[in-house]
Design a protein around this motif. Structure first.
Motif, PDB file in Angstrom:
ATOM      1  N   LEU A 140       0.888  -1.170   0.126  1.00  0.00           N
ATOM      2  CA  LEU A 140      -0.219   0.026   0.048  1.00  0.00           C
ATOM      3  C   LEU A 140       0.909   1.362   0.106  1.00  0.00           C
ATOM      4  O   LEU A 140       1.771   1.304   1.009  1.00  0.00           O
ATOM      5  CB  LEU A 140      -1.020   0.089   1.206  1.00  0.00           C
ATOM      6  N   ALA A 141       0.632   2.094  -0.936  1.00  0.00           N
ATOM      7  CA  ALA A 141       1.605   3.340  -1.127  1.00  0.00           C
ATOM      8  C   ALA A 141       0.431   4.597  -0.886  1.00  0.00           C
ATOM      9  O   ALA A 141      -0.602   4.513  -1.651  1.00  0.00           O
ATOM     10  CB  ALA A 141       2.291   3.497  -2.251  1.00  0.00           C
ATOM     11  N   ALA A 142       0.658   5.483  -0.268  1.00  0.00           N
ATOM     12  CA  ALA A 142      -0.179   6.517   0.028  1.00  0.00           C
ATOM     13  C   ALA A 142       0.574   7.842   0.068  1.00  0.00           C
ATOM     14  O   ALA A 142       1.825   7.992   0.674  1.00  0.00           O
ATOM     15  CB  ALA A 142      -1.098   6.552   1.099  1.00  0.00           C
ATOM     16  N   ALA A 143      -0.170   9.005  -0.075  1.00  0.00           N
ATOM     17  CA  ALA A 143       0.573  10.383   0.179  1.00  0.00           C
ATOM     18  C   ALA A 143      -0.882  11.290   0.471  1.00  0.00           C
ATOM     19  O   ALA A 143      -1.928  11.014   0.094  1.00  0.00           O
ATOM     20  CB  ALA A 143       1.054  11.107  -1.061  1.00  0.00           C
ATOM     21  N   PRO A 144      -0.487  12.311   1.253  1.00  0.00           N
ATOM     22  CA  PRO A 144      -1.531  13.395   1.492  1.00  0.00           C
ATOM     23  C   PRO A 144      -2.209  14.028   0.301  1.00  0.00           C
ATOM     24  O   PRO A 144      -1.522  14.483  -0.771  1.00  0.00           O
ATOM     25  CB  PRO A 144      -0.662  14.315   2.614  1.00  0.00           C
ATOM     26  N   ARG A 145      -3.214  13.870   0.050  1.00  0.00           N
ATOM     27  CA  ARG A 145      -4.047  14.728  -0.836  1.00  0.00           C
ATOM     28  C   ARG A 145      -3.490  16.248  -1.181  1.00  0.00           C
ATOM     29  O   ARG A 145      -3.258  16.432  -2.543  1.00  0.00           O
ATOM     30  CB  ARG A 145      -5.538  14.585  -1.090  1.00  0.00           C
ATOM     31  N   SER A 146      -3.334  16.826  -0.359  1.00  0.00           N
ATOM     32  CA  SER A 146      -3.143  18.162  -0.407  1.00  0.00           C
ATOM     33  C   SER A 146      -1.429  18.475  -0.949  1.00  0.00           C
ATOM     34  O   SER A 146      -1.234  19.256  -2.032  1.00  0.00           O
ATOM     35  CB  SER A 146      -2.866  19.033   0.951  1.00  0.00           C
ATOM     36  N   THR A 147      -0.722  17.444  -0.700  1.00  0.00           N
ATOM     37  CA  THR A 147       0.560  17.344  -1.110  1.00  0.00           C
ATOM     38  C   THR A 147       0.481  16.926  -2.580  1.00  0.00           C
ATOM     39  O   THR A 147       1.127  17.808  -3.503  1.00  0.00           O
ATOM     40  CB  THR A 147       1.450  16.263  -0.589  1.00  0.00           C
ATOM     41  N   VAL A 148      -0.093  16.056  -3.129  1.00  0.00           N
ATOM     42  CA  VAL A 148      -0.315  15.714  -4.468  1.00  0.00           C
ATOM     43  C   VAL A 148      -0.990  16.773  -5.276  1.00  0.00           C
ATOM     44  O   VAL A 148      -0.628  17.037  -6.386  1.00  0.00           O
ATOM     45  CB  VAL A 148      -1.119  14.179  -4.671  1.00  0.00           C
ATOM     46  N   THR A 149      -1.959  17.497  -4.728  1.00  0.00           N
ATOM     47  CA  THR A 149      -2.827  18.416  -5.484  1.00  0.00           C
ATOM     48  C   THR A 149      -1.541  19.793  -5.816  1.00  0.00           C
ATOM     49  O   THR A 149      -1.734  20.366  -6.791  1.00  0.00           O
ATOM     50  CB  THR A 149      -3.625  19.106  -4.526  1.00  0.00           C
ATOM     51  N   GLY A 150      -0.802  19.985  -4.810  1.00  0.00           N
ATOM     52  CA  GLY A 150       0.128  20.984  -5.016  1.00  0.00           C
ATOM     53  C   GLY A 150       1.264  20.884  -5.897  1.00  0.00           C
ATOM     54  O   GLY A 150       1.623  21.593  -6.761  1.00  0.00           O
ATOM     55  N   LEU A 151       1.819  19.368  -5.936  1.00  0.00           N
ATOM     56  CA  LEU A 151       2.525  19.257  -6.871  1.00  0.00           C
ATOM     57  C   LEU A 151       1.982  19.138  -8.470  1.00  0.00           C
ATOM     58  O   LEU A 151       2.702  19.888  -9.115  1.00  0.00           O
ATOM     59  CB  LEU A 151       3.277  17.785  -6.740  1.00  0.00           C
ATOM     60  N   MET A 152       0.706  18.924  -8.613  1.00  0.00           N
ATOM     61  CA  MET A 152       0.091  18.702  -9.765  1.00  0.00           C
ATOM     62  C   MET A 152      -0.163  20.181 -10.226  1.00  0.00           C
ATOM     63  O   MET A 152      -0.082  20.550 -11.527  1.00  0.00           O
ATOM     64  CB  MET A 152      -1.134  17.914  -9.986  1.00  0.00           C
ATOM     65  N   THR A 153      -0.510  20.852  -9.205  1.00  0.00           N
ATOM     66  CA  THR A 153      -0.749  22.379  -9.783  1.00  0.00           C
ATOM     67  C   THR A 153       0.426  23.250 -10.205  1.00  0.00           C
ATOM     68  O   THR A 153       0.383  23.798 -11.411  1.00  0.00           O
ATOM     69  CB  THR A 153      -1.357  23.165  -8.479  1.00  0.00           C
ATOM     70  N   ALA A 154       1.570  22.786  -9.619  1.00  0.00           N
ATOM     71  CA  ALA A 154       2.720  23.793  -9.970  1.00  0.00           C
ATOM     72  C   ALA A 154       3.143  23.076 -11.408  1.00  0.00           C
ATOM     73  O   ALA A 154       3.780  23.914 -12.019  1.00  0.00           O
ATOM     74  CB  ALA A 154       4.006  23.513  -8.880  1.00  0.00           C
ATOM     75  N   ALA A 155       3.025  21.876 -11.391  1.00  0.00           N
ATOM     76  CA  ALA A 155       3.485  21.158 -12.786  1.00  0.00           C
ATOM     77  C   ALA A 155       2.476  21.941 -13.894  1.00  0.00           C
ATOM     78  O   ALA A 155       3.025  21.894 -14.995  1.00  0.00           O
ATOM     79  CB  ALA A 155       3.304  19.574 -12.950  1.00  0.00           C
ATOM     80  N   ARG A 156       1.241  22.133 -13.607  1.00  0.00           N
ATOM     81  CA  ARG A 156       0.467  22.354 -14.586  1.00  0.00           C
ATOM     82  C   ARG A 156       0.801  23.859 -14.878  1.00  0.00           C
ATOM     83  O   ARG A 156       0.742  24.203 -16.011  1.00  0.00           O
ATOM     84  CB  ARG A 156      -1.143  22.167 -14.230  1.00  0.00           C
ATOM     85  N   LEU A 157       1.140  24.798 -14.016  1.00  0.00           N
ATOM     86  CA  LEU A 157       1.391  26.194 -14.202  1.00  0.00           C
ATOM     87  C   LEU A 157       2.743  26.032 -15.008  1.00  0.00           C
ATOM     88  O   LEU A 157       2.998  26.993 -15.761  1.00  0.00           O
ATOM     89  CB  LEU A 157       1.455  26.645 -12.927  1.00  0.00           C
ATOM     90  N   ALA A 158       3.396  24.996 -14.925  1.00  0.00           N
ATOM     91  CA  ALA A 158       4.787  24.959 -15.655  1.00  0.00           C
ATOM     92  C   ALA A 158       4.656  24.604 -17.144  1.00  0.00           C
ATOM     93  O   ALA A 158       5.573  24.386 -17.794  1.00  0.00           O
ATOM     94  CB  ALA A 158       5.976  24.281 -14.876  1.00  0.00           C
TER      95      ALA A 158
END
Length: 315
Positions: A140-158
């Motif tokens: 089982l691999a997991a991560a905080p949703r807020s962390t994933v959302t922040g990374l994906m937002t920065a990537a999208r803006l890039a």
């Protein structure tokens, strides 16, 4: 179909506390990689705090600079959740279809994931077992949703389309496999030396067993002589504990990372561990930098390399 997928390139984006490392790789097989571009840039101050994105626009600017430095035009990307925020655990369940198991974990997420009450994303990977076994084992691999959302937002803006968000230890293991330094049936420890933390991950026959994060303060040039001794002692103690958690002898310690691509920390740690642990380990035990045999990938970019590799190559 799968062969066409493997030949598609992907850019791995490793966002560290001080540097952003990117690499674009076309993967034809686990040991047949074509490196298209390698780049890096400074992580903008204030953009990131212990793996959490604080200023997506600032972070996006740093990502764009790294891509430009590496002359990378690919926009399909894979990102990594910082090791101290991610969560990996091996679990056993009564045998059931994976769809049902995912639904069961989602309904009882707080039972399995320590930060689930704040929102989490997770995935599961089944481990081989005989059909006659009443239970099934999964990772089982997991991560905080807020962390994933922040990374994906920065990537999208890039200007990137994030197709996968991974955990650092899993991505680094794929990089080690791609360099040909993994023994499939053995135990291996991966030590990723970053600017502010060291991540120690132990894998037993490809299954994650232990992952620990150690803070690494004051490792600038003038402080290395004093600071490295303490962190090396912590790493050694962590590995001594790891030796009690594996079913087979620990045959390899692979070192990646290093500030600014500098090999100093990796080579020094290798010498230190040999002197303290080698007499307790099998004769073929080795401590090695996680080298790309073709010298196409800097030591500092190994995590980004693992991100760029499709997990399907290693299953």
């Amino acid at each position: 179909m799968l062969e066409r997928w493997f030949r598609r390139s992907l850019v791995g984006v490793d966002i560290g506390s001080r540097a952003i490392k990117v690499i674009e790789v076309e993967a034809q097989a686990p040991d047949r990689l074509r490196v298209i571009g390698v780049g890096s840039a400074e992580t903008p101050p204030g953009a990131l705090e212990r793996g959490q994105v604080r200023e997506p626009q600032l972070l996006a600017r740093g990502i764009r600079e790294a891509l430009a430095q590496g002359k990378i035009t690919q926009r399909r990307a894979a990102l990594a959740v910082s090791a101290h925020l991610g969560f990996i655990r091996r679990l056993s369940f009564p045998r059931m279809p994976l769809k049902e198991l995912r639904a069961s974990i989602e309904l009882q997420a707080e039972r399995y994931i320590p930060f689930a009450h704040d929102g989490a994303v997770f995935d599961i990977h089944p481990l081989p077992s005989g059909d006659e076994q009443p239970e099934m084992s999964v990772v089982l691999a997991a991560a905080p949703r807020s962390t994933v959302t922040g990374l994906m937002t920065a990537a999208r803006l890039a200007g990137l389309a994030a197709e996968r968000v991974d955990l650092e230890p899993l991505a680094l293991y794929r990089a080690a496999a791609a360099t040909g330094q993994i023994l499939p049936d053995g135990a291996v420890a991966l030590v990723d030396l970053g600017a502010s933390a060291a991540v120690i991950s132990l894998f037993d026959a490809g299954v994650p067993v232990v992952s620990r994060v150690l803070d690494m303060p004051n490792l600038e040039q003038e402080a290395r002589a004093e600071g490295t001794e303490e962190i090396f002692w912590d790493i050694r103690r962590s590995l001594e504990f790891a030796l009690t958690q594996v079913s087979v002898p620990l045959s390899r310690v692979l070192v990646a990372g290093g500030v600014g691509g500098d090999d100093y920390l990796a080579l020094s740690l290798a010498a230190y561990l040999r002197s303290f642990l080698a007499n307790r380990l099998p004769g073929d035990f080795a401590v090695q930098p996680m080298r790309d045999p073709g010298d196409r990938v800097p030591l500092s970019h190994m995590l980004a390399l693992g991100l760029s590799l499709p997990p399907e190559l290693f299953t």
